[in-house]
Each structure stands twice: as structure tokens, then as C-alpha cells.
Write an enzyme that holds these catalytic residues in place. Structure first.
Site, PDB file in Angstrom:
ATOM      1  CB  CYS A  43     -53.141 -45.573-141.541  1.00 36.62           C
ATOM      2  SG  CYS A  43     -51.845 -44.712-140.650  1.00 36.62           S
ATOM      3  CB  CYS A  48     -53.478 -42.465-138.337  1.00 32.79           C
ATOM      4  SG  CYS A  48     -54.210 -44.089-138.289  1.00 32.79           S
ATOM      5  CE  LYS A  51     -55.958 -38.796-135.491  1.00 30.15           C
ATOM      6  NZ  LYS A  51     -56.619 -40.048-135.209  1.00 30.15           N
ATOM      7  CE1 TYR A 179     -61.355 -46.246-130.009  1.00 32.72           C
ATOM      8  CE2 TYR A 179     -59.301 -45.070-130.338  1.00 32.72           C
ATOM      9  CZ  TYR A 179     -59.991 -46.145-129.831  1.00 32.72           C
ATOM     10  OH  TYR A 179     -59.316 -47.114-129.147  1.00 32.72           O
ATOM     11  CD  GLU A 183     -58.915 -39.340-132.824  1.00 34.58           C
ATOM     12  OE1 GLU A 183     -58.043 -39.932-132.188  1.00 34.58           O
ATOM     13  OE2 GLU A 183     -59.112 -39.536-134.046  1.00 34.58           O
ATOM     14  CG  HIS A 438     -39.155 -31.750-111.072  1.00 37.22           C
ATOM     15  ND1 HIS A 438     -40.507 -31.818-110.820  1.00 37.22           N
ATOM     16  CD2 HIS A 438     -38.726 -30.539-110.631  1.00 37.22           C
ATOM     17  CE1 HIS A 438     -40.888 -30.688-110.238  1.00 37.22           C
ATOM     18  NE2 HIS A 438     -39.826 -29.899-110.123  1.00 37.22           N
ATOM     19  CD  GLU A 443     -42.321 -34.330-111.804  1.00 24.73           C
ATOM     20  OE1 GLU A 443     -41.593 -34.611-110.845  1.00 24.73           O
ATOM     21  OE2 GLU A 443     -42.353 -33.202-112.320  1.00 24.73           O
TER      22      GLU A 443
HETATM   23  P1  NDP Z   1     -66.566 -46.010-132.558  1.00 22.96           P
HETATM   24  O1  NDP Z   1     -67.123 -47.374-132.493  1.00 22.96           O
HETATM   25  O2  NDP Z   1     -65.431 -45.623-131.703  1.00 22.96           O
HETATM   26  O3  NDP Z   1     -67.741 -44.961-132.288  1.00 22.96           O
HETATM   27  C1  NDP Z   1     -68.964 -45.017-132.962  1.00 22.96           C
HETATM   28  C2  NDP Z   1     -69.933 -44.129-132.238  1.00 22.96           C
HETATM   29  O4  NDP Z   1     -71.168 -44.059-132.938  1.00 22.96           O
HETATM   30  C3  NDP Z   1     -70.266 -44.657-130.839  1.00 22.96           C
HETATM   31  O5  NDP Z   1     -70.355 -43.571-129.966  1.00 22.96           O
HETATM   32  C4  NDP Z   1     -71.604 -45.338-131.064  1.00 22.96           C
HETATM   33  O6  NDP Z   1     -72.396 -45.407-129.911  1.00 22.96           O
HETATM   34  C5  NDP Z   1     -72.229 -44.393-132.058  1.00 22.96           C
HETATM   35  N1  NDP Z   1     -73.289 -45.016-132.850  1.00 22.96           N
HETATM   36  C6  NDP Z   1     -73.260 -46.219-133.468  1.00 22.96           C
HETATM   37  N2  NDP Z   1     -74.424 -46.452-134.116  1.00 22.96           N
HETATM   38  C7  NDP Z   1     -75.199 -45.370-133.910  1.00 22.96           C
HETATM   39  C8  NDP Z   1     -76.505 -45.013-134.307  1.00 22.96           C
HETATM   40  N3  NDP Z   1     -77.262 -45.832-135.055  1.00 22.96           N
HETATM   41  N4  NDP Z   1     -77.001 -43.822-133.896  1.00 22.96           N
HETATM   42  C9  NDP Z   1     -76.252 -43.003-133.126  1.00 22.96           C
HETATM   43  N5  NDP Z   1     -75.004 -43.275-132.723  1.00 22.96           N
HETATM   44  C10 NDP Z   1     -74.474 -44.451-133.105  1.00 22.96           C
HETATM   45  O7  NDP Z   1     -66.241 -45.802-134.108  1.00 22.96           O
HETATM   46  P2  NDP Z   1     -65.348 -44.723-134.860  1.00 22.96           P
HETATM   47  O8  NDP Z   1     -65.901 -44.704-136.226  1.00 22.96           O
HETATM   48  O9  NDP Z   1     -65.245 -43.478-134.079  1.00 22.96           O
HETATM   49  O10 NDP Z   1     -63.937 -45.422-134.904  1.00 22.96           O
HETATM   50  C11 NDP Z   1     -63.854 -46.737-135.461  1.00 22.96           C
HETATM   51  C12 NDP Z   1     -62.602 -47.408-135.010  1.00 22.96           C
HETATM   52  O11 NDP Z   1     -61.504 -46.838-135.686  1.00 22.96           O
HETATM   53  C13 NDP Z   1     -62.284 -47.250-133.528  1.00 22.96           C
HETATM   54  O12 NDP Z   1     -62.950 -48.206-132.758  1.00 22.96           O
HETATM   55  C14 NDP Z   1     -60.798 -47.410-133.523  1.00 22.96           C
HETATM   56  O13 NDP Z   1     -60.507 -48.776-133.482  1.00 22.96           O
HETATM   57  C15 NDP Z   1     -60.382 -46.822-134.846  1.00 22.96           C
HETATM   58  N6  NDP Z   1     -59.901 -45.443-134.674  1.00 22.96           N
HETATM   59  C16 NDP Z   1     -58.803 -45.231-133.923  1.00 22.96           C
HETATM   60  C17 NDP Z   1     -58.320 -43.974-133.713  1.00 22.96           C
HETATM   61  C18 NDP Z   1     -57.127 -43.784-132.858  1.00 22.96           C
HETATM   62  O14 NDP Z   1     -56.410 -44.749-132.634  1.00 22.96           O
HETATM   63  N7  NDP Z   1     -56.847 -42.588-132.375  1.00 22.96           N
HETATM   64  C19 NDP Z   1     -58.964 -42.807-134.316  1.00 22.96           C
HETATM   65  C20 NDP Z   1     -60.113 -43.125-135.080  1.00 22.96           C
HETATM   66  C21 NDP Z   1     -60.571 -44.397-135.256  1.00 22.96           C
HETATM   67  P3  NDP Z   1     -72.167 -46.564-128.786  1.00 22.96           P
HETATM   68  O15 NDP Z   1     -70.924 -46.197-128.070  1.00 22.96           O
HETATM   69  O16 NDP Z   1     -73.385 -46.460-127.945  1.00 22.96           O
HETATM   70  O17 NDP Z   1     -72.075 -47.848-129.536  1.00 22.96           O
END
Ligand code: NDP
Length: 460
Positions: A43, A48, A51, A179, A183, A438, A443
Site C-alpha cells: 500500500c 495505493c 498510485k 484494477y 488505473e 444541491h 444528490e
Molecule cells: P486483477 O485480478 O484485478 O486483474 C488481472 C487482469 O489480468 C485481469 O484482467 C485478468 O483477466 C488478466 N489476466 C490474468 N492472467 C492473464 C494472462 N495469462 N494473459 C492475459 N491476461 C491475464 O489483478 P490486479 O493485479 O489488477 O489487482 C490485484 C488485486 O489488487 C485486485 O484484485 C485488488 O484486490 C487489488 N487492487 C486494488 C486496487 C484498488 O482498491 N483501487 C488497485 C489495485 C489493486 P481475467 O479478468 O480474464 O481474469
């Protein structure tokens, strides 16, 4: 003479580990914490916090353009990546120092090196070679970014690297639709980088409400991001001027930087968990019960390493619940239901509770769904087409609110308060009886009308 060197040994000084270590130390327990990187964890150091600073930085580009529509004369502007990067790193270091001080001030010993488990009550420190015993061990080592092992993957960066880039590339190829991909695509686009985002599925942000997933596509495209679907990378080749990435649908895309945002994995490799008999799930996450206890009686785990809900505030709550359970004789299981969360796209997303798809699976026809989509006032003068989307899902005759989804400016701030309403079990009538503030975006949430019946969306 105490049987063990410490009452509690925490591995990992991230959000969950530091909270647990500090609270236990405040109770007078003898606590040690080991951290192989900077205190603060994902984080603070590579998640977080830095970022969010990058998101703030990215927003100024658009704000400068909008300002002109609001009467400002804007001179020549430019963006200096290194200046922002270095300011962020300075702040990260300051915060990391605070984390370390917080532990030490409360009487915990901080070992700035890697710790591995030797047996159920013993850890070994990697650099100094010291062996330390503890009555209870808490594993709070978090997760690490992961990427598929495709040819040329070593040319790609992951989120950890993104904060330290030497220079801002002209073109970024973002792989992933989750995510981090959404982002960071928004961050780079705000810094005038040409961004292509390629996702293997057909809708960004898997697991979110279907209409939010559609709205976030508009968000990305309005930011100038070239979003493409149904393609997975198979090869990355270095060229003279950059990289060429080949996808399984035959597409080839040239870029200056390949950013793999393909997920995160629990950081359990090499931790010595097998020496104590700590059981793992297939994805490497530590299996825990509702009190965060592992398969070994005196070893607990909190945060991303358990792969429950991978969010900073959740790790903190799990860490606090662990201290209640183990050191205050008050068995406490953190309730993972209705956790509000945000995705910091530009504009961002704020959600709490169930998606319509999940709610329909559970409650069928008993749902009423309210939606609205409108152009926020600020965007009218700025001549921007970006809309705000809101959705509220209720169940039963009393219309208890079980899900709220917002894509729009300040939605993370708004959803924090709405999270209280959902957690408290409020009804649509409670919302309707609340007077609007407002003129605000928020709202709209107290004046929503039911969605037209023919507009039902139940695909996840
Ligand atoms: P996510 O699981 O959100 O996203 C991973 C992405 O990679 C998905 O779109 C997934 O596809 C894709 N993917 C996975 N394997 C492959 C592959 N072999 N080839 C191509 N694409 C692939 O993970 P993040 O790393 O973005 O984030 C991890 C976690 O961290 C989040 O789930 C969240 O809990 C936390 N986080 C929270 C944030 C916030 O609160 N704002 C910000 C950043 C992270 P598919 O969807 O098809 O599986």
C-alpha cells in the site's frame, strides 16, 4: 525465564502486519516484526499511496484544458515525470519511516531483513542468520505482481516497476483488464502517453457490475485509450526502437513499454511454510479460518497472503481482529461482507455490495434496480461528453439496499458514506427521505427512479 524470545513474531511490515504488531505491543506483549523491503508494504511503497499520487498528477493535464473553458488563459505547459516520480518517492520514504517509528515507539523490535519459518515456533532471519522463537507467528507478507511466462516476458514491466520508471514512454501497451490495468492506463493517458489496453475478455473489470464494466469502457475511451478485447499476448520481441507484442488472435502491436497488469499472487514462495505444516490453497494463498488461524494452531495469517479480499483496510481489520482473538481473549472474526471499494480510473469507480448479476442469482425477481446516467455539471461547461453512472439495487418489499455502484467524479468519497448505509441495512425509503445536497453529483443517489423494465442487464 520466558519460554520464547517473543510473544508475537510478525513476518511482513505492511498494513496488516504493522497494525497487528502495534496493537499487540500496546498490550505489553513482546513483539518483533521482520520486513525485507521498506516498512509500509504494498500500500505505502508500491501500491495505493504512490498510485493515488500518480492519479492526482495525471488529472492536472485535463484540468488545465478544462480551465480554459472556465475562462482561464493558460500559457505553455509541460509535464516532468521525474519531478513527480521523485516527489512521490520522497513521500513514500517519509511514510515508510513513520511505519517503522510507530512500531518501535510502541516497543516492538523491527528487523529489517527477510524472515523464514523453521518450525511452528521458530523463524530464521536471512541476513544476520539469527534464530528467533515466538509463541505466536503472524504471516502478513502480502502478494506480488505476476505475469504469464510468455516468450520475451522479461522485457515487460509490472506495477512495482512503474513507480520508478526512468522516463515516461511515448507509447504504453497495457495488458490486462483489472484494477491495476485500468488505473495505470488512465494514469499514463493523463500524462499524454499514447495508451493501448488489451484485455483477454470482452468486458473490462471482471467481477464488477455489468453496467459499471460498460461505463468504464467509456471512461477509458474518453481518456483517449485504445481499448481492445479478446486477445492474450503470446510473445514480446525487442526491436531497435521498442517492442513488438504478438497476440493469440494474430494482432501485433508496437510500443515503447509493455506493462503486464495480469494479476497478483500471494508471496508464499520460499517462506518455509512447509517446515511448520502451514497448508496452502492451489494458488499459493495461506488457508485460514474465520479468525485468520492457519492449519497450525499458533500460526496466523492476514492480508493479501490469504487472498480473501485483497484491500489495505481489510488487512488492517484482519490484523486488529487477530489481536482481539489471540491477545485479548475476545474471539473476533472480521466480517468481509459489504466492503466498499474504489477503482481510481479517471473518473473513478466506487462500489459497495452486490452486483446485479449476483443479486439476481440470489434473490431472483425480488429485486428493484434504479439507475441514472447524466452529464455532470462540471463537464457541461468544459464541453466534455463523460457521463456519470449510478446504480442502486434493492431487495424485497421493504427495498433494502444491497448494492450501490457509481462511476463518476468523487465516487470513492461518496461510496465511503454509502457503505455505512448498506452495512446498516437501510432501505430505499431511508434514501428517499434524505434531503438532497444541491448542486452535487451525490444528490442523485437520493432521487433515483426505477430502471425501465426492458433495460434489465443480468450479464456479469
Ligand atoms: P486483477 O485480478 O484485478 O486483474 C488481472 C487482469 O489480468 C485481469 O484482467 C485478468 O483477466 C488478466 N489476466 C490474468 N492472467 C492473464 C494472462 N495469462 N494473459 C492475459 N491476461 C491475464 O489483478 P490486479 O493485479 O489488477 O489487482 C490485484 C488485486 O489488487 C485486485 O484484485 C485488488 O484486490 C487489488 N487492487 C486494488 C486496487 C484498488 O482498491 N483501487 C488497485 C489495485 C489493486 P481475467 O479478468 O480474464 O481474469
Amino acid at each position: 525465564m520466558a519460554k520464547y524470545d517473543y510473544d508475537l513474531f510478525v513476518i511482513g511490515a505492511g498494513s496488516g502486519g504493522v497494525r497487528a504488531g502495534r496493537l499487540a505491543a500496546q498490550l505489553g506483549k513482546r513483539v518483533a516484526v521482520a520486513e525485507e523491503s521498506k516498512p509500509g508494504g504494498t500500500c505505502v511503497v508500491r501500491g495505493c499511496v504512490p498510485k493515488k499520487f500518480l492519479v492526482y498528477g495525471a488529472e492536472f493535464g485535463g484540468a488545465i484544458k478544462d480551465a480554459q473553458k472556465y475562462g482561464w488563459t493558460v500559457g505553455k505547459t509541460s509535464f516532468d515525470w521525474r519531478s513527480l516520480r521523485d516527489s512521490i518517492q520522497a513521500e513514500v520514504n517519509r511514510l515508510s519511516g513513520i511505519y517503522a517509528t510507530m512500531l518501535e515507539k510502541n516497543g516492538a523490535d523491527l528487523f529489517k531483513e527477510r524472515a523464514e519459518i523453521k518450525d511452528a515456533h521458530t523463524v530464521k532471519l536471512k541476513d544476520s542468520g539469527k534464530t528467533i522463537t515466538a509463541k505466536t507467528i503472524l504471516i502478513a507478507v502480502g502478494g506480488r505482481p505476476w505475469m504469464p511466462d510468455i516468450s520475451g516476458h522479461e522485457h515487460a514491466i509490472m506495477s512495482d516497476d512503474a513507480f520508478l520508471l526512468d522516463q515516461l514512454p511515448e507509447r504504453v501497451l497495457m495488458i490486462g483488464g483489472g484494477y491495476i490495468a485500468c488505473e495505470f492506463a488512465g494514469i499514463f493517458a493523463g500524462m499524454d502517453v499514447e495508451v493501448t489496453q488489451v484485455y483477454r475478455g470482452g468486458r473490462l473489470l471482471n467481477g464488477f457490475d455489468a453496467e459499471v464494466r460498460d461505463a468504464v469502457l467509456d471512461v477509458q475511451r474518453n481518456n483517449g485509450i485504445d481499448v481492445r478485447f479478446n486477445a492474450s499476448p503470446t510473445e514480446i520481441k525487442k526491436t531497435k526502437g521498442g517492442y513488438i507484442v504478438t497476440f493469440d488472435n494474430g494482432t501485433k502491436i508496437g510500443t515503447d513499454l509493455v506493462f503486464m497488469a495480469t494479476g497478483r499472487k500471494p508471496h508464499t514462495t520460499g517462506l518455509g511454510l512447509e517446515n511448520a505444516g502451514v497448508k496452502l490453497a492451489d494458488n499459493g494463498a495461506i488457508k485460514v479460518d474465520k479468525y485468520s488461524k492457519t492449519s497450525v494452531n499458533n500460526i496466523y495469517a492476514v492480508g493479501d497472503v490469504t487472498d480473501r479480499v485483497n484491500l489495505t483496510p481489510v488487512a488492517i481489520r484482519e490484523g486488529a481482529a487477530f489481536v482481539e482473538t489471540v491477545f485479548k481473549n475476545n474471539k473476533t472474526a472480521y466480517d468481509h461482507d459489504n466492503i466498499a471499494s474504489a477503482v481510481f480510473t479517471r473518473p473513478p469507480i466506487g462500489v459497495v455490495g452486490m452486483t446485479e448479476h449476483d443479486a439476481r442469482q440470489k434473490h431472483g425477481e425480488a429485486l428493484t434496480v434504479y439507475t441514472t446516467s447524466f452529464r455532470p455539471m462540471k463537464n457541461v461547461l468544459a464541453d466534455k461528453s463523460q457521463r456519470c453512472f449510478m446504480k442502486l439495487i434493492t431487495v424485497g418489499e421493504d427495498e433494502k439496499v444491497i448494492g450501490i455502484h457509481i462511476v463518476g467524479d468523487d465516487s470513492p468519497e461518496i461510496i465511503q458514506a454509502l457503505g455505512i448505509c448498506v452495512k446498516a441495512g437501510l432501505t430505499k425509503t431511508d434514501f428517499d427521505e434524505t434531503c438532497a445536497v444541491h448542486p452535487t453529483l451525490a444528490e442523485e443517489i437520493v432521487t433515483l427512479k426505477p430502471r425501465e423494465p426492458n433495460k434489465t442487464t443480468i450479464v456479469s
